[in-house]
Enzyme design. Structure first.
Site, PDB file in Angstrom:
ATOM      1  N   LYS A  38      48.597  53.196  -0.570  1.00 46.30           N
ATOM      2  CA  LYS A  38      48.272  54.411  -1.306  1.00 46.30           C
ATOM      3  C   LYS A  38      46.785  54.445  -1.635  1.00 46.30           C
ATOM      4  O   LYS A  38      46.185  53.422  -1.944  1.00 46.30           O
ATOM      5  CB  LYS A  38      49.092  54.481  -2.600  1.00 46.30           C
ATOM      6  CG  LYS A  38      50.553  54.848  -2.383  1.00 46.30           C
ATOM      7  CD  LYS A  38      51.247  55.083  -3.705  1.00 46.30           C
ATOM      8  CE  LYS A  38      52.676  55.570  -3.492  1.00 46.30           C
ATOM      9  NZ  LYS A  38      53.363  55.827  -4.785  1.00 46.30           N
ATOM     10  N   ARG A  70      55.928  49.798   2.180  1.00 44.14           N
ATOM     11  CA  ARG A  70      56.508  51.132   2.027  1.00 44.14           C
ATOM     12  C   ARG A  70      56.839  51.647   3.418  1.00 44.14           C
ATOM     13  O   ARG A  70      56.228  51.259   4.408  1.00 44.14           O
ATOM     14  CB  ARG A  70      55.528  52.090   1.349  1.00 44.14           C
ATOM     15  CG  ARG A  70      55.090  51.666  -0.053  1.00 44.14           C
ATOM     16  CD  ARG A  70      54.060  52.646  -0.609  1.00 44.14           C
ATOM     17  NE  ARG A  70      53.666  52.303  -1.973  1.00 44.14           N
ATOM     18  CZ  ARG A  70      52.618  51.535  -2.291  1.00 44.14           C
ATOM     19  NH1 ARG A  70      51.847  51.036  -1.316  1.00 44.14           N
ATOM     20  NH2 ARG A  70      52.316  51.284  -3.545  1.00 44.14           N
ATOM     21  N   ARG A 119      62.197  47.470  -0.074  1.00 43.35           N
ATOM     22  CA  ARG A 119      60.937  47.052  -0.712  1.00 43.35           C
ATOM     23  C   ARG A 119      61.203  46.587  -2.143  1.00 43.35           C
ATOM     24  O   ARG A 119      60.659  45.575  -2.597  1.00 43.35           O
ATOM     25  CB  ARG A 119      59.953  48.221  -0.682  1.00 43.35           C
ATOM     26  CG  ARG A 119      58.680  48.025  -1.505  1.00 43.35           C
ATOM     27  CD  ARG A 119      57.766  49.224  -1.270  1.00 43.35           C
ATOM     28  NE  ARG A 119      56.846  49.452  -2.367  1.00 43.35           N
ATOM     29  CZ  ARG A 119      55.626  48.929  -2.449  1.00 43.35           C
ATOM     30  NH1 ARG A 119      55.194  48.105  -1.513  1.00 43.35           N
ATOM     31  NH2 ARG A 119      54.843  49.228  -3.479  1.00 43.35           N
ATOM     32  N   HIS A 175      63.434  52.410   0.931  1.00 46.08           N
ATOM     33  CA  HIS A 175      62.578  51.971  -0.167  1.00 46.08           C
ATOM     34  C   HIS A 175      63.264  50.899  -1.009  1.00 46.08           C
ATOM     35  O   HIS A 175      62.593  50.067  -1.624  1.00 46.08           O
ATOM     36  CB  HIS A 175      62.191  53.158  -1.046  1.00 46.08           C
ATOM     37  CG  HIS A 175      60.956  52.913  -1.858  1.00 46.08           C
ATOM     38  ND1 HIS A 175      59.708  52.711  -1.292  1.00 46.08           N
ATOM     39  CD2 HIS A 175      60.766  52.827  -3.200  1.00 46.08           C
ATOM     40  CE1 HIS A 175      58.814  52.528  -2.236  1.00 46.08           C
ATOM     41  NE2 HIS A 175      59.420  52.573  -3.407  1.00 46.08           N
ATOM     42  N   TYR A 182      60.096  45.402 -12.560  1.00 44.16           N
ATOM     43  CA  TYR A 182      61.030  44.491 -11.908  1.00 44.16           C
ATOM     44  C   TYR A 182      61.541  43.407 -12.850  1.00 44.16           C
ATOM     45  O   TYR A 182      62.560  42.786 -12.585  1.00 44.16           O
ATOM     46  CB  TYR A 182      60.372  43.868 -10.673  1.00 44.16           C
ATOM     47  CG  TYR A 182      60.116  44.887  -9.593  1.00 44.16           C
ATOM     48  CD1 TYR A 182      61.135  45.299  -8.737  1.00 44.16           C
ATOM     49  CD2 TYR A 182      58.869  45.471  -9.449  1.00 44.16           C
ATOM     50  CE1 TYR A 182      60.907  46.254  -7.765  1.00 44.16           C
ATOM     51  CE2 TYR A 182      58.628  46.426  -8.479  1.00 44.16           C
ATOM     52  CZ  TYR A 182      59.650  46.810  -7.640  1.00 44.16           C
ATOM     53  OH  TYR A 182      59.421  47.760  -6.689  1.00 44.16           O
ATOM     54  N   HIS A 223      50.366  47.552  -5.919  1.00 43.90           N
ATOM     55  CA  HIS A 223      50.373  48.353  -7.133  1.00 43.90           C
ATOM     56  C   HIS A 223      48.996  48.326  -7.787  1.00 43.90           C
ATOM     57  O   HIS A 223      48.406  47.259  -7.967  1.00 43.90           O
ATOM     58  CB  HIS A 223      51.406  47.812  -8.133  1.00 43.90           C
ATOM     59  CG  HIS A 223      52.812  48.104  -7.758  1.00 43.90           C
ATOM     60  ND1 HIS A 223      53.889  47.394  -8.256  1.00 43.90           N
ATOM     61  CD2 HIS A 223      53.347  49.031  -6.917  1.00 43.90           C
ATOM     62  CE1 HIS A 223      55.010  47.880  -7.752  1.00 43.90           C
ATOM     63  NE2 HIS A 223      54.707  48.872  -6.933  1.00 43.90           N
TER      64      HIS A 223
END
Length: 309
Positions: free
Chosen positions: A185, A162, A256, A253, A288, A279
């Protein structure tokens, strides 16, 4: 309990919730501020809806119709469904916190459904377009700025970082080895492989960079030697997009997204890609699989488009 005491009790619960989000959930300052704003907006609506500033007892006594009135108000005010779904999720999080910490139980919220959202499909670039972005950084006014942009965008496309993760790397992360520790994150750390082309791009940037920072300073620096800001990187991408004739969806982004999409098209394992992207849920990575791409590259360390460099 008096109305004033209930109001103070709600304020105490809000402060305890914020401390929990920051300390245990390890939310970033930006995300924590967004959570506070969403909850504050809901409580502001309640003050108008109930005719007075709400206290803890008022919140616990709400009925499903009260929550639906708030959702209806947001719809009338033009909030996107994604924004409202996020705000409702924040309120649910706060209500669950109240229950777990013994402040009280608010059962009505369980009867309220979240707004139905369209399935978001990531906007990836083609390998050719992604490569043109990396090659196009050479047009920068100063060679070291061009090298910096190439190193940054190579990390996004070649390692799936990110923008905030890349800009958060310290100078001590270099020289890059075959793998890199990334703080993602929720301040969760993961290890991602680093392609030779990415290592070379970062090394070239540091060789040309006129600023010699200490190990704790940011890896990526702006023109005056301070930390490179996301807005600057986004502006550089906009400039490249216009010059190269790329669509508006060509953002940092999107590089990515392209990393994940191209690996998946090459037959990459979904679980492995989930780990590489950081994730928490496999369902996020599964988006995806909806991207309609041809067989574009061979396996990851052998034929990722930047591995050829």
């Amino acid at each position: 309990m008096t109305a004033a005491a209930a109001e103070d009790r709600l304020g105490e619960a809000r402060r305890a919730w914020a401390r929990w989000l920051e300390g245990e959930r390890r939310l970033s300052p930006h995300t924590l501020a967004a959570y506070r704003d969403d909850l504050g907006g809901f409580l502001g609506f309640l003050a108008e809806h109930l005719g007075d500033r709400p206290g803890l007892d008022d919140l616990l006594a709400l009925k499903p119709i009260d929550f639906r009135a708030w959702l209806a108000r947001r719809a009338r005010d033009g909030y996107a469904r994604t924004s409202t779904a996020r705000a409702l999720s924040v309120v649910r999080n706060f209500v669950r916190f109240l229950d777990r910490r013994g402040y009280g139980h608010a059962p009505a919220l369980a009867a309220v459904r979240s707004p139905k959202l369209p399935r978001a499909i990531p906007k990836a670039l083609s390998p050719e377009a992604a490569a043109s972005v990396l090659d196009g950084t050479e047009e920068a006014a100063e060679p070291w700025i061009a090298a910096r942009d190439l190193a940054l965008f190579s990390l996004l496309y070649g390692a799936g970082l990110r923008i905030g993760e890349a800009l958060g790397l310290p100078r001590s992360a270099a020289p890059l080895g075959e793998a890199l520790s990334v703080l993602g994150k929720g301040r969760k750390e993961r290890r991602v492989p680093v392609l030779p082309a990415v290592r070379t791009a970062v090394a070239d940037y540091l060789r040309l960079c006129p600023w010699r920072g200490a190990p704790g300073t940011p890896l990526f620096l702006g023109a005056r030697g301070g930390a490179l800001q996301p807005a600057v990187a986004q502006r550089r991408m906009r400039d490249l997009r216009r010059r190269l004739g790329l669509p508006e969806t060509a953002t940092p982004h999107a590089l990515r997204h392209s990393f994940a999409t191209h690996l998946l098209a090459a037959g990459g394992d979904l679980r492995a890609i989930q780990e590489l992207l950081g994730h928490a849920s496999l369902s996020t990575t599964q988006r995806y699989t909806a991207v309609d791409t041809a067989q574009l590259v061979d396996a990851y360390n052998r034929a990722h488009p930047r591995a050829r460099g």
